[in-house]
Scaffold this active site. Structure first.
Site, short mmCIF file in Angstrom:
data_model
loop_
_atom_site.label_atom_id
_atom_site.label_comp_id
_atom_site.label_asym_id
_atom_site.label_seq_id
_atom_site.Cartn_x
_atom_site.Cartn_y
_atom_site.Cartn_z
N ALA A 161 -9.61 5.54 3.54
CA ALA A 161 -9.54 6.72 4.41
C ALA A 161 -10.84 7.52 4.40
O ALA A 161 -11.48 7.69 3.38
CB ALA A 161 -8.39 7.65 4.05
N GLY A 162 -11.19 7.99 5.58
CA GLY A 162 -12.33 8.87 5.75
C GLY A 162 -13.58 8.19 6.27
O GLY A 162 -14.51 8.85 6.71
N LYS A 181 0.88 -1.17 0.00
CA LYS A 181 0.00 0.00 0.00
C LYS A 181 0.91 1.21 0.00
O LYS A 181 1.60 1.50 0.97
CB LYS A 181 -0.92 0.02 1.23
CG LYS A 181 -1.69 1.34 1.33
CD LYS A 181 -2.54 1.47 2.57
CE LYS A 181 -2.98 2.92 2.74
NZ LYS A 181 -3.86 3.13 3.88
N ALA A 221 -9.63 1.60 8.87
CA ALA A 221 -8.69 1.47 9.98
C ALA A 221 -9.27 2.13 11.22
O ALA A 221 -9.93 1.47 12.03
CB ALA A 221 -7.32 2.05 9.61
N SER A 222 -9.09 3.45 11.31
CA SER A 222 -9.51 4.16 12.53
C SER A 222 -10.97 3.91 12.88
O SER A 222 -11.30 3.79 14.06
CB SER A 222 -9.33 5.67 12.33
OG SER A 222 -8.03 5.96 11.92
#
Lengths: 261, 72
Positions: A189-190, A102, A211-212
């Site tokens: 992301a986001g 990645k 992820a987060s």
């Protein structure tokens, strides 16, 4: 990779993956929490960062991930130049025995937005070096096309900046990227919650990297399961073909045969 | 950052004295609990695992020894 491959697999660089969920491991609070989230998400791949060894760390992240039948996808997080990213990818290939990467090249410390020039340069070098390159990019369709042209195996546009949980800020750009792409599109992301992942798939993305949204959720395992279901639902809805949006109502019950008319 | 000409090297940003002739394999054994999942760059070039045993760490070298961390 997990043993079971669904009837509608995501294929990246000729490899069928067992799931359309990719899980980032950053922010996970414990190995056990990560293990349970990985299982609940059904993820095919889990990202790891490449960092200097910490002699005090005993547990092996890679062994944990691979022990669950999940593939390790190293990232180049923290790199801000093509040269750093290329060296990091080469170290990752040596450490984890995988040519998949990645590719992340960050151009701004506050927003962590990708640097498109360094990103394309790094991608070109890594493709030439035999890597399977999955670049984290902005939601710019022109950059996505450039990345595909230099040989990337997928493109991974952001929905919003890393860790913001703001969802997909420019769904039209994501649709433009999907519409032109000849390689898989992974929304990266986001994502803040399950509905964001579902929307990504409804827009036509081939997979989602979270992820987060999982690792920093109150219950990472619960959110991981929600992401798995949301991605499956969004994919099914995309394949089923949504109705056209209308400005005014259109009755679903017949107009004929109403009483008193 | 560069180590002086006293035989020391810099490993992951920290100066370290090595027995002359120490190989990459030897350095990894000193620094890491296990060599699995580890990669090494000397002077910005990756040293393949297959070459660790026969590659001495040159005096003054800047060495990076990396592994997986939770991320991304």
């Amino acid at each position: 990779m997990a043993a079971e491959t669904p009837a509608d697999p995501l294929v990246v660089a000729g490899t069928a993956l067992s799931s359309r969920v990719l899980l980032g491991t950053g922010g996970m609070t414990s190995p056990d929490s990560l293990r349970r989230a990985l299982v609940a998400s059904g993820a095919a791949l889990a990202t790891v960062a490449v960092r200097r060894v910490d002699p005090t760390t005993r547990h092996s992240l890679v062994e944990l991930i691979e022990g669950l039948g999940v593939g390790v996808l190293p990232n180049t997080a923290g790199c801000s130049t093509a040269a750093e990213a290329v060296l990091t990818a080469r170290l990752a290939r040596e450490a984890f025995d995988t040519a998949w990467v990645k590719l992340e090249v960050i151009g701004d410390d506050r927003t962590l937005l990708p640097d498109p020039l360094e990103l394309v340069a790094a991608a070109e070098q890594l493709v030439a070096d035999g890597f399977v390159v999955l670049p984290y990019c902005g939601d710019d369709p022109v950059v996505a096309r450039r990345l595909e042209q230099v040989g990337c195996a997928a493109v991974m546009p952001l929905g919003a900046p890393i860790g913001t949980g703001l969802g997909i800020r420019n769904p039209h750009n994501i649709e433009l990227i999907v519409e032109q792409a000849g390689v898989p599109v992974v929304l990266d992301a986001g994502i803040g919650t399950a509905s964001d992942a579902c929307v990504a798939m409804e827009l036509g993305c081939d997979a989602v990297l979270v992820a987060s949204a999982v690792t920093r959720a109150e219950d990472p395992e619960g959110m991981a399961g929600a992401m798995r279901d949301a991605v499956a639902a969004g994919r099914a809805a995309r394949l089923a073909g949504r109705i056209t949006r209308r400005f005014h109502a259109e009755a679903s019950s017949p107009a004929a045969g109403r009483i008193g008319r | 950052m560069s180590a002086a000409g006293d035989g020391a090297v810099v490993v992951n940003g920290t100066r370290r004295r090595l027995v002359p002739g120490t190989t990459v394999a030897g350095l990894v054994a000193e620094v890491c609990p296990s060599p699995r999942g580890v990669a090494v760059a000397v002077g910005g070039e990756v040293v393949p695992r297959s070459a660790w045993d026969r590659t001495p760490v040159p005096p003054g070298a800047e060495v990076e020894i990396v592994t997986a961390a939770a991320g991304g």
